[in-house]
Design a protein around this motif. Sequence first.
Motif, PDB file in Angstrom:
ATOM      1  N   ILE A  78     -38.405 -28.177  -5.211  1.00 18.13           N
ATOM      2  CA  ILE A  78     -39.747 -28.339  -5.773  1.00 18.13           C
ATOM      3  C   ILE A  78     -39.669 -28.062  -7.270  1.00 18.13           C
ATOM      4  O   ILE A  78     -39.335 -26.955  -7.697  1.00 18.13           O
ATOM      5  CB  ILE A  78     -40.748 -27.382  -5.106  1.00 18.13           C
ATOM      6  N   ALA A  79     -39.951 -29.078  -8.058  1.00 16.42           N
ATOM      7  CA  ALA A  79     -39.927 -28.945  -9.514  1.00 16.42           C
ATOM      8  C   ALA A  79     -41.355 -28.791 -10.012  1.00 16.42           C
ATOM      9  O   ALA A  79     -42.183 -29.671  -9.764  1.00 16.42           O
ATOM     10  CB  ALA A  79     -39.269 -30.160 -10.148  1.00 16.42           C
ATOM     11  N   PRO A  80     -41.665 -27.702 -10.684  1.00 11.85           N
ATOM     12  CA  PRO A  80     -43.048 -27.498 -11.163  1.00 11.85           C
ATOM     13  C   PRO A  80     -43.365 -28.380 -12.364  1.00 11.85           C
ATOM     14  O   PRO A  80     -43.538 -27.906 -13.487  1.00 11.85           O
ATOM     15  CB  PRO A  80     -43.076 -26.007 -11.499  1.00 11.85           C
ATOM     16  N   THR A  81     -43.435 -29.683 -12.127  1.00  6.44           N
ATOM     17  CA  THR A  81     -43.744 -30.651 -13.172  1.00  6.44           C
ATOM     18  C   THR A  81     -44.355 -31.889 -12.538  1.00  6.44           C
ATOM     19  O   THR A  81     -44.132 -32.158 -11.342  1.00  6.44           O
ATOM     20  CB  THR A  81     -42.486 -31.049 -13.967  1.00  6.44           C
TER      21      THR A  81
ATOM     22  N   LEU B 166     -35.756 -24.759  -2.694  1.00  8.67           N
ATOM     23  CA  LEU B 166     -35.441 -24.282  -4.035  1.00  8.67           C
ATOM     24  C   LEU B 166     -36.604 -24.606  -4.952  1.00  8.67           C
ATOM     25  O   LEU B 166     -36.998 -25.772  -5.078  1.00  8.67           O
ATOM     26  CB  LEU B 166     -34.169 -24.969  -4.563  1.00  8.67           C
ATOM     27  N   VAL B 167     -37.183 -23.584  -5.571  1.00  8.78           N
ATOM     28  CA  VAL B 167     -38.169 -23.792  -6.625  1.00  8.78           C
ATOM     29  C   VAL B 167     -37.384 -23.929  -7.925  1.00  8.78           C
ATOM     30  O   VAL B 167     -36.772 -22.965  -8.399  1.00  8.78           O
ATOM     31  CB  VAL B 167     -39.169 -22.623  -6.708  1.00  8.78           C
ATOM     32  N   SER B 168     -37.390 -25.117  -8.488  1.00 12.91           N
ATOM     33  CA  SER B 168     -36.524 -25.415  -9.623  1.00 12.91           C
ATOM     34  C   SER B 168     -37.108 -24.877 -10.926  1.00 12.91           C
ATOM     35  O   SER B 168     -37.644 -25.607 -11.762  1.00 12.91           O
ATOM     36  CB  SER B 168     -36.307 -26.928  -9.740  1.00 12.91           C
TER      37      SER B 168
ATOM     38  N   ALA C 147     -43.445 -18.007  -7.557  1.00 10.76           N
ATOM     39  CA  ALA C 147     -43.905 -18.083  -6.164  1.00 10.76           C
ATOM     40  C   ALA C 147     -42.816 -17.795  -5.138  1.00 10.76           C
ATOM     41  O   ALA C 147     -43.087 -17.837  -3.932  1.00 10.76           O
ATOM     42  CB  ALA C 147     -44.538 -19.455  -5.866  1.00 10.76           C
ATOM     43  N   VAL C 148     -41.621 -17.467  -5.576  1.00  9.58           N
ATOM     44  CA  VAL C 148     -40.510 -17.279  -4.630  1.00  9.58           C
ATOM     45  C   VAL C 148     -40.750 -16.067  -3.736  1.00  9.58           C
ATOM     46  O   VAL C 148     -40.673 -16.157  -2.503  1.00  9.58           O
ATOM     47  CB  VAL C 148     -39.173 -17.145  -5.387  1.00  9.58           C
TER      48      VAL C 148
ATOM     49  N   PRO D 226     -35.223 -19.987   4.256  1.00  8.77           N
ATOM     50  CA  PRO D 226     -34.880 -19.376   2.973  1.00  8.77           C
ATOM     51  C   PRO D 226     -35.578 -20.072   1.804  1.00  8.77           C
ATOM     52  O   PRO D 226     -35.685 -21.296   1.771  1.00  8.77           O
ATOM     53  CB  PRO D 226     -33.359 -19.564   2.880  1.00  8.77           C
ATOM     54  N   VAL D 227     -36.036 -19.275   0.845  1.00  5.80           N
ATOM     55  CA  VAL D 227     -36.663 -19.783  -0.372  1.00  5.80           C
ATOM     56  C   VAL D 227     -35.997 -19.090  -1.562  1.00  5.80           C
ATOM     57  O   VAL D 227     -35.918 -17.860  -1.600  1.00  5.80           O
ATOM     58  CB  VAL D 227     -38.180 -19.507  -0.399  1.00  5.80           C
ATOM     59  N   VAL D 228     -35.499 -19.875  -2.514  1.00  4.89           N
ATOM     60  CA  VAL D 228     -34.882 -19.301  -3.705  1.00  4.89           C
ATOM     61  C   VAL D 228     -35.425 -20.003  -4.944  1.00  4.89           C
ATOM     62  O   VAL D 228     -36.005 -21.083  -4.861  1.00  4.89           O
ATOM     63  CB  VAL D 228     -33.338 -19.426  -3.691  1.00  4.89           C
ATOM     64  N   GLY D 229     -35.231 -19.359  -6.093  1.00  2.46           N
ATOM     65  CA  GLY D 229     -35.552 -19.973  -7.377  1.00  2.46           C
ATOM     66  C   GLY D 229     -34.280 -20.134  -8.179  1.00  2.46           C
ATOM     67  O   GLY D 229     -33.170 -20.036  -7.636  1.00  2.46           O
ATOM     68  N   GLY D 230     -34.414 -20.336  -9.481  1.00  3.46           N
ATOM     69  CA  GLY D 230     -33.247 -20.536 -10.312  1.00  3.46           C
ATOM     70  C   GLY D 230     -32.625 -19.262 -10.843  1.00  3.46           C
ATOM     71  O   GLY D 230     -31.439 -19.238 -11.177  1.00  3.46           O
ATOM     72  N   PHE D 231     -33.410 -18.165 -10.907  1.00  2.00           N
ATOM     73  CA  PHE D 231     -32.893 -16.947 -11.537  1.00  2.00           C
ATOM     74  C   PHE D 231     -31.957 -16.150 -10.648  1.00  2.00           C
ATOM     75  O   PHE D 231     -30.817 -15.861 -11.016  1.00  2.00           O
ATOM     76  CB  PHE D 231     -34.054 -16.045 -11.981  1.00  2.00           C
ATOM     77  N   GLN D 232     -32.441 -15.758  -9.480  1.00  2.00           N
ATOM     78  CA  GLN D 232     -31.697 -14.809  -8.655  1.00  2.00           C
ATOM     79  C   GLN D 232     -30.298 -15.310  -8.277  1.00  2.00           C
ATOM     80  O   GLN D 232     -29.315 -14.575  -8.455  1.00  2.00           O
ATOM     81  CB  GLN D 232     -32.518 -14.467  -7.406  1.00  2.00           C
ATOM     82  N   PRO D 233     -30.144 -16.538  -7.774  1.00  2.00           N
ATOM     83  CA  PRO D 233     -28.794 -17.000  -7.443  1.00  2.00           C
ATOM     84  C   PRO D 233     -27.867 -17.043  -8.655  1.00  2.00           C
ATOM     85  O   PRO D 233     -26.688 -16.686  -8.552  1.00  2.00           O
ATOM     86  CB  PRO D 233     -29.027 -18.395  -6.865  1.00  2.00           C
ATOM     87  N   ALA D 234     -28.383 -17.495  -9.796  1.00  2.00           N
ATOM     88  CA  ALA D 234     -27.539 -17.584 -10.989  1.00  2.00           C
ATOM     89  C   ALA D 234     -27.110 -16.208 -11.462  1.00  2.00           C
ATOM     90  O   ALA D 234     -25.941 -15.975 -11.800  1.00  2.00           O
ATOM     91  CB  ALA D 234     -28.284 -18.322 -12.102  1.00  2.00           C
ATOM     92  N   ALA D 235     -28.053 -15.264 -11.501  1.00  2.00           N
ATOM     93  CA  ALA D 235     -27.743 -13.920 -11.983  1.00  2.00           C
ATOM     94  C   ALA D 235     -26.754 -13.213 -11.060  1.00  2.00           C
ATOM     95  O   ALA D 235     -25.779 -12.603 -11.519  1.00  2.00           O
ATOM     96  CB  ALA D 235     -29.025 -13.098 -12.106  1.00  2.00           C
ATOM     97  N   LEU D 236     -26.978 -13.304  -9.754  1.00  2.00           N
ATOM     98  CA  LEU D 236     -26.103 -12.598  -8.818  1.00  2.00           C
ATOM     99  C   LEU D 236     -24.728 -13.248  -8.746  1.00  2.00           C
ATOM    100  O   LEU D 236     -23.718 -12.566  -8.542  1.00  2.00           O
ATOM    101  CB  LEU D 236     -26.757 -12.548  -7.439  1.00  2.00           C
ATOM    102  N   THR D 237     -24.660 -14.561  -8.935  1.00  2.00           N
ATOM    103  CA  THR D 237     -23.357 -15.230  -9.027  1.00  2.00           C
ATOM    104  C   THR D 237     -22.615 -14.770 -10.275  1.00  2.00           C
ATOM    105  O   THR D 237     -21.418 -14.448 -10.232  1.00  2.00           O
ATOM    106  CB  THR D 237     -23.532 -16.756  -9.067  1.00  2.00           C
ATOM    107  N   ALA D 238     -23.330 -14.716 -11.399  1.00  2.00           N
ATOM    108  CA  ALA D 238     -22.710 -14.319 -12.657  1.00  2.00           C
ATOM    109  C   ALA D 238     -22.179 -12.890 -12.615  1.00  2.00           C
ATOM    110  O   ALA D 238     -21.166 -12.577 -13.251  1.00  2.00           O
ATOM    111  CB  ALA D 238     -23.712 -14.476 -13.798  1.00  2.00           C
TER     112      ALA D 238
END
Length: 238
Positions: free
Chosen positions: A6-9, A72-74, A80-81, A91-103
């Motif tokens: 889901i892209a908020p645009t 995925l909320v893009s 809203a995650v 499962p519902v994820v956004g862009g921040f949490q997966p990127a930060a925890l991967t990094a």
Amino acid sequence: MRLTVIAPTSDPAILDLVRDEATGWASPGTAIDVAGLPTTAAIASRHDTALAVPDLLAAIGTAEESGSDGVLVSCAGDPAVHEARETAAIPVVGGFQPAALTALSLGERLGFITVLPSVVPMLRALIRAEGLTGRVGTIRALGSDTLDVHDTGALTGLIRAQAADILLRDEADVIVLGCTGFVGAAARVQQDLADTGFDVPVVDPTGAAVLWLESLVRLGVRSSRTTYHPPPTMTWLA
């Protein structure tokens, strides 16, 4: 597996970019559906987030009802995650949490690069909520609200310049792109940095989120009901 992004645009061109980007990261056998928000141009502030949350929650519910295995909320602001996790059975994820925890698994200090100064406080709040303040060396904003996401050359150049300055100042060991609109930039910036002697990873939020979401679905897990309680029925208010 079927995932919904889901892209908020409301911009059809942006939705096409999102579709291509998510599909490119998805594993073979994973189908990607993309949905937009008709009344939202973009999310670049807390005010934008507040206005978009009701429509995002409705879109997440629609995705679940249609049979999607995960959403995925893009957006790197994770709008809203956490709210959606209280009601979603997927499962519902956004862009921040997966990127930060991967990094975090790739280096000691993270350096975030996002689009606008208005997004920086949003990222700071997410970093505090995740308990990562001591692991984040800096947050930078490109500072342009007129930058065309289709102009990949200009976009990559601006990100590369910020990333190089972060590394020259020894402020981070991993670069995290703090905007899902930086389509395709991570790999190019990572290679450009390597060519100039900086052997550091650059984490793409869409890639991290799609792969993270696939892992959650394959593991057969969803958000804990001791953290994300279903909203109670307040009968005493009736």
